[in-house]
Design a protein around this motif. Sequence first.
Motif, PDB file in Angstrom:
ATOM      1  N   ASN A 116      -7.806   3.733  14.991  1.00 34.59           N
ATOM      2  CA  ASN A 116      -8.609   3.802  16.399  1.00 34.59           C
ATOM      3  C   ASN A 116     -10.040   4.477  16.224  1.00 34.59           C
ATOM      4  N   LEU A 117     -10.056   5.348  15.150  1.00 35.62           N
ATOM      5  CA  LEU A 117     -11.505   5.578  15.035  1.00 35.62           C
ATOM      6  C   LEU A 117     -12.619   4.669  14.281  1.00 35.62           C
ATOM      7  N   LYS A 118     -11.991   3.756  13.736  1.00 37.89           N
ATOM      8  CA  LYS A 118     -12.812   2.532  12.930  1.00 37.89           C
ATOM      9  C   LYS A 118     -13.056   1.450  14.008  1.00 37.89           C
ATOM     10  N   SER A 119     -11.990   1.328  14.850  1.00 36.72           N
ATOM     11  CA  SER A 119     -12.314   0.512  15.981  1.00 36.72           C
ATOM     12  C   SER A 119     -12.629  -1.105  15.380  1.00 36.72           C
ATOM     13  N   ASP A 120     -13.956  -1.460  15.908  1.00 36.19           N
ATOM     14  CA  ASP A 120     -14.678  -2.589  15.359  1.00 36.19           C
ATOM     15  C   ASP A 120     -15.697  -2.629  14.505  1.00 36.19           C
ATOM     16  N   ARG A 121     -15.565  -1.769  13.563  1.00 34.68           N
ATOM     17  CA  ARG A 121     -16.743  -1.572  12.461  1.00 34.68           C
ATOM     18  C   ARG A 121     -15.959  -1.734  11.221  1.00 34.68           C
ATOM     19  N   THR A 122     -17.082  -1.885  10.237  1.00 38.13           N
ATOM     20  CA  THR A 122     -16.434  -1.794   9.042  1.00 38.13           C
ATOM     21  C   THR A 122     -16.501  -0.368   8.260  1.00 38.13           C
ATOM     22  N   PRO A 123     -15.887  -0.281   7.090  1.00 35.11           N
ATOM     23  CA  PRO A 123     -15.596   0.984   6.555  1.00 35.11           C
ATOM     24  C   PRO A 123     -17.213   1.552   6.201  1.00 35.11           C
ATOM     25  N   GLN A 124     -18.252   0.639   5.746  1.00 32.31           N
ATOM     26  CA  GLN A 124     -19.486   1.058   5.195  1.00 32.31           C
ATOM     27  C   GLN A 124     -20.290   1.639   6.446  1.00 32.31           C
ATOM     28  N   GLU A 125     -20.089   1.148   7.857  1.00 33.35           N
ATOM     29  CA  GLU A 125     -20.584   1.652   8.946  1.00 33.35           C
ATOM     30  C   GLU A 125     -20.075   2.879   9.148  1.00 33.35           C
ATOM     31  N   MET A 126     -18.923   3.151   8.834  1.00 32.92           N
ATOM     32  CA  MET A 126     -18.193   4.357   9.087  1.00 32.92           C
ATOM     33  C   MET A 126     -18.562   5.533   8.123  1.00 32.92           C
ATOM     34  N   GLY A 127     -19.198   5.089   6.975  1.00 31.51           N
ATOM     35  CA  GLY A 127     -19.310   5.730   5.833  1.00 31.51           C
ATOM     36  C   GLY A 127     -18.046   6.241   4.993  1.00 31.51           C
ATOM     37  N   ASP A 136       0.953  -1.330   0.065  1.00 25.88           N
ATOM     38  CA  ASP A 136       0.038   0.007   0.060  1.00 25.88           C
ATOM     39  C   ASP A 136       0.711   1.283   0.152  1.00 25.88           C
ATOM     40  N   GLY A 137       2.163   1.051  -0.412  1.00 22.77           N
ATOM     41  CA  GLY A 137       3.120   2.237  -0.124  1.00 22.77           C
ATOM     42  C   GLY A 137       3.067   2.912   1.237  1.00 22.77           C
ATOM     43  N   HIS A 138       2.837   2.606   2.246  1.00 24.86           N
ATOM     44  CA  HIS A 138       3.028   2.952   3.349  1.00 24.86           C
ATOM     45  C   HIS A 138       2.095   4.334   3.761  1.00 24.86           C
ATOM     46  N   ARG A 139       0.812   3.911   2.937  1.00 20.39           N
ATOM     47  CA  ARG A 139      -0.369   5.186   2.887  1.00 20.39           C
ATOM     48  C   ARG A 139      -1.662   4.595   3.337  1.00 20.39           C
ATOM     49  N   CYS A 140      -2.319   5.293   4.247  1.00 20.77           N
ATOM     50  CA  CYS A 140      -3.564   4.777   4.656  1.00 20.77           C
ATOM     51  C   CYS A 140      -4.773   4.666   3.768  1.00 20.77           C
ATOM     52  N   ALA A 141      -5.169   3.395   3.784  1.00 12.46           N
ATOM     53  CA  ALA A 141      -6.230   3.120   2.504  1.00 12.46           C
ATOM     54  C   ALA A 141      -7.491   4.139   2.801  1.00 12.46           C
ATOM     55  N   TYR A 142      -7.823   4.904   3.957  1.00 10.22           N
ATOM     56  CA  TYR A 142      -8.808   5.637   3.979  1.00 10.22           C
ATOM     57  C   TYR A 142      -8.700   7.125   3.720  1.00 10.22           C
ATOM     58  N   CYS A 143      -7.568   7.506   4.329  1.00 15.33           N
ATOM     59  CA  CYS A 143      -7.141   8.962   4.356  1.00 15.33           C
ATOM     60  C   CYS A 143      -5.995   9.149   3.473  1.00 15.33           C
ATOM     61  N   ALA A 144      -5.394   8.372   3.118  1.00  9.11           N
ATOM     62  CA  ALA A 144      -4.016   8.739   2.309  1.00  9.11           C
ATOM     63  C   ALA A 144      -2.637   9.211   3.145  1.00  9.11           C
ATOM     64  N   LYS A 145      -2.920   9.348   4.198  1.00  7.17           N
ATOM     65  CA  LYS A 145      -1.888   9.858   5.161  1.00  7.17           C
ATOM     66  C   LYS A 145      -0.901   8.818   5.280  1.00  7.17           C
ATOM     67  N   ALA A 146       0.472   8.998   6.016  1.00  4.71           N
ATOM     68  CA  ALA A 146       1.279   7.998   6.426  1.00  4.71           C
ATOM     69  C   ALA A 146       0.944   6.766   7.082  1.00  4.71           C
ATOM     70  N   ALA A 147       0.934   5.664   6.828  1.00  5.94           N
ATOM     71  CA  ALA A 147       0.336   4.595   7.655  1.00  5.94           C
ATOM     72  C   ALA A 147       1.472   3.878   8.634  1.00  5.94           C
ATOM     73  N   SER A 148       1.144   3.574   9.555  1.00  2.66           N
ATOM     74  CA  SER A 148       2.102   3.012  10.481  1.00  2.66           C
ATOM     75  C   SER A 148       1.748   1.582  11.192  1.00  2.66           C
ATOM     76  N   THR A 149       0.308   1.205  10.718  1.00  2.34           N
ATOM     77  CA  THR A 149      -0.357   0.123  11.335  1.00  2.34           C
ATOM     78  C   THR A 149      -1.043  -0.679  10.234  1.00  2.34           C
ATOM     79  N   ILE A 150      -1.802  -1.615  10.545  1.00  2.00           N
ATOM     80  CA  ILE A 150      -2.545  -2.389   9.620  1.00  2.00           C
ATOM     81  C   ILE A 150      -3.965  -2.503  10.139  1.00  2.00           C
ATOM     82  N   ASP A 151      -4.960  -2.568   9.187  1.00  2.00           N
ATOM     83  CA  ASP A 151      -6.367  -2.628   9.565  1.00  2.00           C
ATOM     84  C   ASP A 151      -7.032  -3.979   8.882  1.00  2.00           C
ATOM     85  N   HIS A 152      -7.983  -4.606   9.420  1.00  2.00           N
ATOM     86  CA  HIS A 152      -8.535  -5.531   8.813  1.00  2.00           C
ATOM     87  C   HIS A 152     -10.205  -4.521   8.440  1.00  2.00           C
TER      88      HIS A 152
END
Length: 165
Positions: free
Chosen positions: A119-130, A79-95
């Motif tokens: 942390n914001l997404k927590s235990d939800r899906t991207p659809q639930e977060m919009g 993913d190029g060390h970029r967040c899949a949601y906001c495109a900022k620098a990523a340091s973790t991975i998310d399911h």
Amino acid sequence: MRTLVLNAGYEPLAVVSFKRALVLVMNDKATVIEHITDNPVWGTDGAHDRPAVIILTRYVRVPGGRTVPVTRRGVLRRDGHRCAYCAKAASTIDHVLPRSRGGADSWENLVACCLKCNNLKSDRTPQEMGWDLRFLPGAPRGAQWTVRGTDRTDPAWEPYLELAA
């Protein structure tokens, strides 16, 4: 110094030390295609250029389809060390589908993520977060993923790695 080893059909097989490559060449098991002229290796029979790319004289059958194991570092690299949601620098991975809901540790379910989004997404899906994913995650392809050691390439290797992509 490292050397790219090509199969007899010009497909990249592995990256080995230049010493191992020199042994393969001296035993007539491989031929040098590209070499580094500066800093030669001295032997009893004279100087030898350091091999950068060698090709095997006989075809080696590679067992089955090479699959790339899922790792944290691999997901971040894909993913190029970029967040899949906001495109900022990523340091973790998310399911994408959380593990608590049956989400697997697979290339299709893991994405790089910044700490804030994770942390914001927590235990939800991207659809639930919009939220929308910036891309559809999948298994990486190409020689740089299936041939160990090609993540740090030598410029002499580029034409041979492009053939395999």
